[in-house]
Design a protein around this motif. Structure first.
Motif, PDB file in Angstrom:
ATOM      1  N   MET A   1      49.848  25.218   3.596  1.00 53.03           N
ATOM      2  CA  MET A   1      50.450  23.923   3.381  1.00 53.03           C
ATOM      3  C   MET A   1      50.887  23.820   1.927  1.00 53.03           C
ATOM      4  N   ALA A   2      52.112  23.369   1.685  1.00 48.31           N
ATOM      5  CA  ALA A   2      52.615  23.191   0.332  1.00 48.31           C
ATOM      6  C   ALA A   2      52.143  21.849  -0.222  1.00 48.31           C
ATOM      7  N   VAL A   3      51.793  21.852  -1.490  1.00 53.97           N
ATOM      8  CA  VAL A   3      51.363  20.624  -2.149  1.00 53.97           C
ATOM      9  C   VAL A   3      52.574  19.744  -2.423  1.00 53.97           C
ATOM     10  N   GLN A   4      52.397  18.445  -2.241  1.00 52.15           N
ATOM     11  CA  GLN A   4      53.456  17.503  -2.577  1.00 52.15           C
ATOM     12  C   GLN A   4      52.829  16.272  -3.208  1.00 52.15           C
ATOM     13  N   VAL A   5      53.607  15.522  -3.959  1.00 48.79           N
ATOM     14  CA  VAL A   5      53.126  14.285  -4.555  1.00 48.79           C
ATOM     15  C   VAL A   5      53.398  13.150  -3.585  1.00 48.79           C
ATOM     16  N   SER A   6      52.356  12.446  -3.182  1.00 52.79           N
ATOM     17  CA  SER A   6      52.503  11.296  -2.301  1.00 52.79           C
ATOM     18  C   SER A   6      52.490   9.999  -3.096  1.00 52.79           C
ATOM     19  N   VAL A   7      51.550   9.907  -4.032  1.00 48.57           N
ATOM     20  CA  VAL A   7      51.402   8.725  -4.879  1.00 48.57           C
ATOM     21  C   VAL A   7      50.993   9.207  -6.264  1.00 48.57           C
ATOM     22  N   ILE A   8      51.541   8.600  -7.298  1.00 49.24           N
ATOM     23  CA  ILE A   8      51.096   8.852  -8.665  1.00 49.24           C
ATOM     24  C   ILE A   8      50.178   7.706  -9.046  1.00 49.24           C
ATOM     25  N   MET A   9      48.957   8.035  -9.492  1.00 51.49           N
ATOM     26  CA  MET A   9      47.998   7.017  -9.885  1.00 51.49           C
ATOM     27  C   MET A   9      47.877   6.998 -11.395  1.00 51.49           C
ATOM     28  N   LEU A  10      47.944   5.795 -11.971  1.00 52.89           N
ATOM     29  CA  LEU A  10      47.752   5.624 -13.406  1.00 52.89           C
ATOM     30  C   LEU A  10      46.478   4.838 -13.651  1.00 52.89           C
ATOM     31  N   GLY A  11      45.627   5.346 -14.508  1.00 55.20           N
ATOM     32  CA  GLY A  11      44.492   4.567 -14.977  1.00 55.20           C
ATOM     33  C   GLY A  11      45.009   3.602 -16.027  1.00 55.20           C
ATOM     34  N   VAL A  12      44.771   2.307 -15.838  1.00 53.82           N
ATOM     35  CA  VAL A  12      45.295   1.288 -16.758  1.00 53.82           C
ATOM     36  C   VAL A  12      44.154   0.418 -17.266  1.00 53.82           C
ATOM     37  N   ARG A  13      44.336  -0.161 -18.428  1.00 51.98           N
ATOM     38  CA  ARG A  13      43.311  -1.021 -19.040  1.00 51.98           C
ATOM     39  C   ARG A  13      43.275  -2.403 -18.404  1.00 51.98           C
ATOM     40  N   ASP A  14      44.418  -2.880 -17.915  1.00 46.44           N
ATOM     41  CA  ASP A  14      44.509  -4.225 -17.346  1.00 46.44           C
ATOM     42  C   ASP A  14      45.414  -4.155 -16.117  1.00 46.44           C
ATOM     43  N   VAL A  15      44.828  -4.153 -14.930  1.00 45.87           N
ATOM     44  CA  VAL A  15      45.596  -3.994 -13.689  1.00 45.87           C
ATOM     45  C   VAL A  15      46.605  -5.121 -13.519  1.00 45.87           C
TER      46      VAL A  15
END
Length: 128
Positions: A1-15
């Motif tokens: 199975m090839a890897v793909q990006v489904s969602v990019i997650m960012l850690g943020v200080r204030d959601v």
């Protein structure tokens, strides 16, 4: 199975601040909205998750310490210089900091950089 990006997650200080920037400021559409976590659709197919910084680090099992250049930038490729300028203005109006004003390059391109409220870099550029 090839890897793909489904969602990019960012850690943020204030959601809430990040949600306002990406949804109200840049036009994203909310897909999920929970305390400490928001996922939004950006454009035609990209999804961005915004997660509390410390919780994101804990989820990955790593230290929450870290600052400076993260070794990553997001790129938004437009069809024209006018669209680059419009995207840069929209981001700045939404609370972004212009890091590098849009300008022509010696290779014929045109681009600029802004950073979101948590310091993540975005390059806005023409296709060629």
């Amino acid at each position: 199975m090839a890897v793909q990006v489904s969602v990019i997650m960012l850690g943020v200080r204030d959601v809430a601040r990040a949600k306002k920037f990406y949804v109200e400021g840049l036009g994203g559409d909310v897909e999920q909205d929970y305390p400490g976590f928001v996922r939004c659709k950006l454009g035609d197919g990209s999804s961005l998750a915004l997660y509390e910084w410390e919780a994101a680090a804990q989820d990955a099992g790593v230290s929450a310490e870290g600052s400076g250049f993260r070794g990553v930038s997001f790129h938004f490729i437009t069809d024209s210089r006018d669209e680059v300028d419009e995207a840069m203005r929209t981001a700045e109006d939404a609370g972004a900091t212009v890091v590098k004003a849009a300008a022509a390059t010696n290779w014929g391109g045109y681009f600029g950089y802004f950073s979101d409220p948590d310091g993540y870099l975005w390059k806005v550029t023409t296709a060629g």
